[in-house]
Design an enzyme around this catalytic site. Structure first.
Site, PDB file in Angstrom:
ATOM      1  N   GLY A 275       4.814 -33.114 -15.415  1.00 49.10           N
ATOM      2  CA  GLY A 275       3.834 -33.767 -16.286  1.00 49.10           C
ATOM      3  C   GLY A 275       2.719 -34.389 -15.476  1.00 49.10           C
ATOM      4  N   THR A 276       3.102 -35.081 -14.426  1.00 54.79           N
ATOM      5  CA  THR A 276       2.123 -35.745 -13.563  1.00 54.79           C
ATOM      6  C   THR A 276       1.126 -34.737 -13.008  1.00 54.79           C
ATOM      7  OG1 THR A 276       3.863 -37.272 -12.920  1.00 54.79           O
ATOM      8  CG2 THR A 276       1.905 -37.223 -11.532  1.00 54.79           C
ATOM      9  N   ASP A 304      15.482 -32.548  -7.410  1.00 55.75           N
ATOM     10  CA  ASP A 304      16.264 -31.310  -7.511  1.00 55.75           C
ATOM     11  C   ASP A 304      15.997 -30.292  -6.413  1.00 55.75           C
ATOM     12  OD1 ASP A 304      17.465 -32.169  -9.838  1.00 55.75           O
ATOM     13  OD2 ASP A 304      15.890 -31.347 -11.110  1.00 55.75           O
TER      14      ASP A 304
END
Ligand SMILES: Nc1ncnc2c1ncn2[C@@H]1O[C@H](COP(=O)(O)OP(=O)(O)OP(=O)(O)O)[C@@H](O)[C@H]1O
Ligand SMILES: O=P(O)(O)OC[C@H]1O[C@](O)(CO)[C@@H](O)[C@@H]1O
Length: 423
Positions: A275-276, A304
């Protein structure tokens, strides 16, 4: 961490005008499309002898003798990092103010004597490329083989080499750099903030600020920017979280860019996830539309470790290390109980790197389940049968399950549909 901040600095000198975000993650829809369609193609091509494949949005026609060159060109353009001169052809480069001369050379490397400062500048040429995959896949039956065409011929994929450039396009005294951290927390955020600040100072940048609580910090009244310097960040890497705070949501892209204009920010470092980076890309587009000379630099954050082109993302090592403590506790519990079974659920909705690395490193896990590998619960090859075997033979067992593993079973249990799992 050095390399992360370094990558950021390269971007600011190489990308300069915020030339896009060199961030591509498995979660990135475009990339995911190409991965998925590649997998689909592999499955179908074996059965049907298909002679074309969909990579990204492009159809590849393997009967075209130039398909490989075209594929490589397409790859290059998709992962191309725009340069400031693409947008401002008249932008004047200046010699880099980043100084590597303080590094002490090692004697043996320079048997003929130390090179002069001029010779040994340590900069990276813009034309340098790094080979993305070093394994020359030749057999479609090899584990991990990722063939593109039916004959599994070698296709090279090159990406830009990171490192400081000899020429830069921002005069340090004219730079106001801002750092913002968005989304969720991840170990290492403070290390990255610290290293960006220190590296900017090495370049000679004096005005560095932190935007509090993600993109919200650009709009919310009462949230004022935080002056940053080496002194402020000196020890922040010793604690977790983000010195600046994080948040989700916030102002519109146009409001963010208005705020940047008002504050005179011409270099923005965004630390965050998908999103960023979607936001960073939109900020870049808006700056470009307004013809503002602003560098937008994306520093991908994912615990991750599921980003193509990166050896390791920051925070991943910490996650693996911490996970082992949980695994060790589960192991002790399981082995102390009669026919004990320990289950450790770890992060990883779409990727099993944390679970897999923690399992391997601990040496205490009997079964590791990850989202990338489908499995049966029941039947002769099922997980439950193996678990029974472990209990009968070892007396106990420990499982490590990544959050997203076996989602098909979860769906099945709640929808009462037969799963469509192919092993
Ligand atoms: N398409 C978009 N355009 C502009 N801004 C966006 C977009 N998507 C998300 N953002 C903004 O980016 C910020 C962070 O997004 P989000 O909450 O999705 O976290 P993230 O970066 O994906 O990190 P995490 O992986 O920790 O969830 C939010 O402030 C959100 O408003
Ligand atoms: O529950 P949320 O906030 O969507 O986040 C879960 C996902 O985020 C991560 O924790 C980090 O990307 C993944 O491991 C996990 O799949």
């Amino acid at each position: 961490m050095g390399s992360v901040s370094h990558a950021a600095m390269i971007s600011s000198s190489k990308l300069s005008y915020g030339g896009g975000i060199s961030y591509n993650k498995y979660k990135n829809p475009q990339l995911r499309t190409s991965v998925v369609s590649l997998r689909n193609w592999r499955a179908s091509s074996r059965n049907l002898g298909v002679l074309a494949a969909q990579i990204g949005n492009k159809e590849i026609d393997f009967s075209d003798p130039d398909w490989k060159t075209k594929y490589q060109r397409d790859f290059e353009s998709r992962f191309n990092i725009p340069h400031i001169t693409d947008v401002f052809p008249d932008a004047d480069p200046i010699p880099s103010t980043f100084c590597l001369k303080m590094r002490t050379p090692v004697m043996e490397d320079f048997a003929g004597g130390y090179p002069s400062d001029e010779e040994w500048h340590g900069y990276i040429n813009n034309n340098d490329r790094v080979l993305l995959k070093v394994i020359h896949y030749s057999s479609p039956t090899s584990a991990g083989a990722e063939c593109i065409d039916p004959n599994c011929t070698w296709v090279e994929q090159w990406v830009h080499r990171a490192g400081p450039r000899e020429k830069i396009y921002f005069k340090p005294e004219e730079v106001k750099a801002a750092i913002v951290t968005c989304g969720g927390l991840c170990p290492g955020l403070n290390d990255v903030i610290r290293q960006i600040v220190i590296t900017l100072e090495i370049y000679g940048v004096k005005k560095i600020v932190g935007i509090p609580f993600g993109y919200r910090g650009f709009s919310d009244e009462g949230l004022s920017e935080m002056p940053l310097s080496r002194k402020v960040v000196q020890n922040v890497h010793l604690s977790g979280g983000s010195l600046l705070g994080v948040s989700r949501g916030g102002p519109s892209v146009s409001d963010i860019v208005d705020s940047m204009e008002e504050r005179g920010i011409n270099m923005l470092f965004v630390l965050g996830g998908n999103g960023t980076h979607a936001g960073a890309n939109a900020i870049h587009d808006e700056c470009r539309r307004r013809r503002m000379r602003v560098a937008v630099v994306g520093v991908p954050k994912t615990i991750d470790n599921d980003i193509l082109m990166m050896d390791k993302t920051f925070g991943f090592d910490t996650a693996v290390e911490e996970a082992q403590r949980a695994i060790n506790s589960a192991y002790i519990e399981a082995h102390s109980a009669y026919h004990g079974i320990g289950i450790v659920k770890l992060m990883g909705r779409n990727s099993g790197f944390i679970a897999m690395h923690a399992s391997l490193a601990s040496g205490q896990i009997d079964i590791c389940l990850i989202p990338e590998v489908p499995f049966h619960l029941h039947g002769p090859l099922g997980v439950l049968r193996h678990l029974k075997f472990l209990i009968e033979t070892k007396g106990s067992a420990v499982l490590c399950v990544a959050e997203g593993a076996g989602q098909v079973w979860y769906t099945t249990m709640f929808s009462y549909q037969k799963p469509d799992v192919h092993l």
